[in-house]
Motif scaffolding. Structure first.
Motif, PDB file in Angstrom:
ATOM      1  N   THR A   2       0.793  -1.194  -0.070  1.00 25.32           N
ATOM      2  CA  THR A   2       0.031  -0.022  -0.047  1.00 25.32           C
ATOM      3  C   THR A   2       0.803   1.207  -0.174  1.00 25.32           C
ATOM      4  OG1 THR A   2      -0.188   0.209   2.442  1.00 25.32           O
ATOM      5  CG2 THR A   2      -1.725  -1.174   1.367  1.00 25.32           C
ATOM      6  N   THR A  17      -3.336   3.794  -1.904  1.00 22.14           N
ATOM      7  CA  THR A  17      -3.589   2.967  -3.112  1.00 22.14           C
ATOM      8  C   THR A  17      -2.893   1.556  -2.811  1.00 22.14           C
ATOM      9  OG1 THR A  17      -1.428   3.755  -4.319  1.00 22.14           O
ATOM     10  CG2 THR A  17      -3.616   4.911  -4.838  1.00 22.14           C
ATOM     11  N   ARG A  18      -3.591   0.414  -3.695  1.00 25.64           N
ATOM     12  CA  ARG A  18      -2.751  -0.865  -3.600  1.00 25.64           C
ATOM     13  C   ARG A  18      -3.127  -1.520  -4.864  1.00 25.64           C
ATOM     14  NH1 ARG A  18      -6.302  -5.080  -3.143  1.00 25.64           N
ATOM     15  NH2 ARG A  18      -8.124  -4.745  -1.473  1.00 25.64           N
ATOM     16  N   PRO A  19      -2.411  -2.420  -5.193  1.00 26.10           N
ATOM     17  CA  PRO A  19      -2.639  -3.159  -6.334  1.00 26.10           C
ATOM     18  C   PRO A  19      -3.805  -4.157  -6.316  1.00 26.10           C
ATOM     19  CG  PRO A  19      -0.163  -3.374  -5.907  1.00 26.10           C
ATOM     20  CD  PRO A  19      -0.868  -2.524  -4.847  1.00 26.10           C
ATOM     21  N   GLU A  55      -1.256  -6.975 -11.575  1.00 29.48           N
ATOM     22  CA  GLU A  55      -0.142  -5.944 -11.060  1.00 29.48           C
ATOM     23  C   GLU A  55      -0.305  -4.688 -11.808  1.00 29.48           C
ATOM     24  OE1 GLU A  55       1.330  -7.761 -15.003  1.00 29.48           O
ATOM     25  OE2 GLU A  55       0.310  -8.393 -13.257  1.00 29.48           O
ATOM     26  N   LEU A  58      -4.747  -0.745 -10.131  1.00 33.73           N
ATOM     27  CA  LEU A  58      -4.848  -0.177  -8.966  1.00 33.73           C
ATOM     28  C   LEU A  58      -5.971   0.288  -8.298  1.00 33.73           C
ATOM     29  CD1 LEU A  58      -1.778   0.603  -7.188  1.00 33.73           C
ATOM     30  CD2 LEU A  58      -2.214   2.953  -8.292  1.00 33.73           C
ATOM     31  N   HIS A  75     -10.600   3.239  -9.038  1.00 35.06           N
ATOM     32  CA  HIS A  75      -9.626   2.196  -9.647  1.00 35.06           C
ATOM     33  C   HIS A  75      -9.170   2.639 -10.855  1.00 35.06           C
ATOM     34  CE1 HIS A  75     -13.534  -0.063 -11.199  1.00 35.06           C
ATOM     35  NE2 HIS A  75     -12.659   0.491 -11.989  1.00 35.06           N
ATOM     36  N   TYR A 146      -1.096   6.574 -10.163  1.00 39.72           N
ATOM     37  CA  TYR A 146      -1.064   5.407 -11.178  1.00 39.72           C
ATOM     38  C   TYR A 146       0.270   5.444 -11.969  1.00 39.72           C
ATOM     39  CZ  TYR A 146      -1.769   1.503 -14.214  1.00 39.72           C
ATOM     40  OH  TYR A 146      -1.974   0.457 -15.142  1.00 39.72           O
ATOM     41  N   TYR A 149       3.335   4.772  -9.923  1.00 44.00           N
ATOM     42  CA  TYR A 149       3.122   3.430  -9.578  1.00 44.00           C
ATOM     43  C   TYR A 149       3.917   2.568 -10.621  1.00 44.00           C
ATOM     44  CZ  TYR A 149       1.397  -1.658  -9.151  1.00 44.00           C
ATOM     45  OH  TYR A 149       1.120  -2.860  -9.095  1.00 44.00           O
TER      46      TYR A 149
END
Length: 196
Positions: A2, A17-19, A55, A58, A75, A146, A149
């Protein structure tokens, strides 16, 4: 993994955020209600995309003060593609995806369908914010998170692409995308612009 994210428009809410993964299908379907019905990703497509390339997907969550599990408010859902633009085929999924090897590309009428495991383009298919959180600069924060990321990971991608309605072109340009003109995509019967 996260990553905390500060969003001024959320009045101090703890956001992160997290995958995403295949267990997140139902909450993705809920967030997708932000789109018109014709533009929404189906539950089956979420299952496909979150199995094929989680992967690249997000979620944006906020912590709940009452201690219940965090709520996903947005998302970004994406796949890999060998093309430099989003294609209608990439917006689809192979009919028999559950029984195919994950590295076997599927073509229909010479068009690649869905994810291509070795594609060097991240084809973004959904940037969605729950309606209750729209108009608070949440989308801008999510797209920035994103792209950060993608830049921080080892995804083997040389570009990210998406299609946008004309009224969203300026928004995507403001977060670093370039307008490449009207798209050949006819997804959901709309007129789209290629953003890279």
């Amino acid at each position: 993994m996260t990553t905390n994210i500060h969003i001024p428009g959320l009045a101090g809410a703890n956001a992160f955020t997290r995958p995403l993964n295949k267990e997140d299908v139902d909450i993705c379907v809920n967030v997708e209600q932000a789109f018109t019905e014709a533009e929404r990703c189906s539950k089956e497509k979420f299952c496909y995309r979150l199995n094929a390339c989680p992967e690249l997907c997000l979620g944006l969550f906020i912590e709940n003060e009452d201690g219940t599990p965090a709520t996903m408010i947005g998302h970004v859902i994406a796949i890999r593609s060998p093309y430099t633009r989003v294609t209608d085929g990439s917006m689809e999924m192979p009919e028999n995806w559950r029984s195919l090897p994950d590295d076997e590309p599927v073509y229909v009428n010479e068009e690649l369908i869905g994810n291509h495991k070795y594609g060097d383009t991240v084809a973004i298919h959904s940037v969605a914010i729950s309606p209750d959180f729209q108009g608070k600069r949440v989308g801008r924060s999510l797209v920035k998170a994103y792209t950060d990321y993608l830049e921080s990971g080892c995804f083997g991608a040389s570009r990210a692409v998406l299609i946008a309605h004309d009224y969203l072109v300026n928004f995507y340009e403001s977060v670093g995308f370039k307008n490449r003109g009207q798209s050949k995509s006819t997804f959901a019967g709309g007129v789209w612009f290629d953003m890279v």
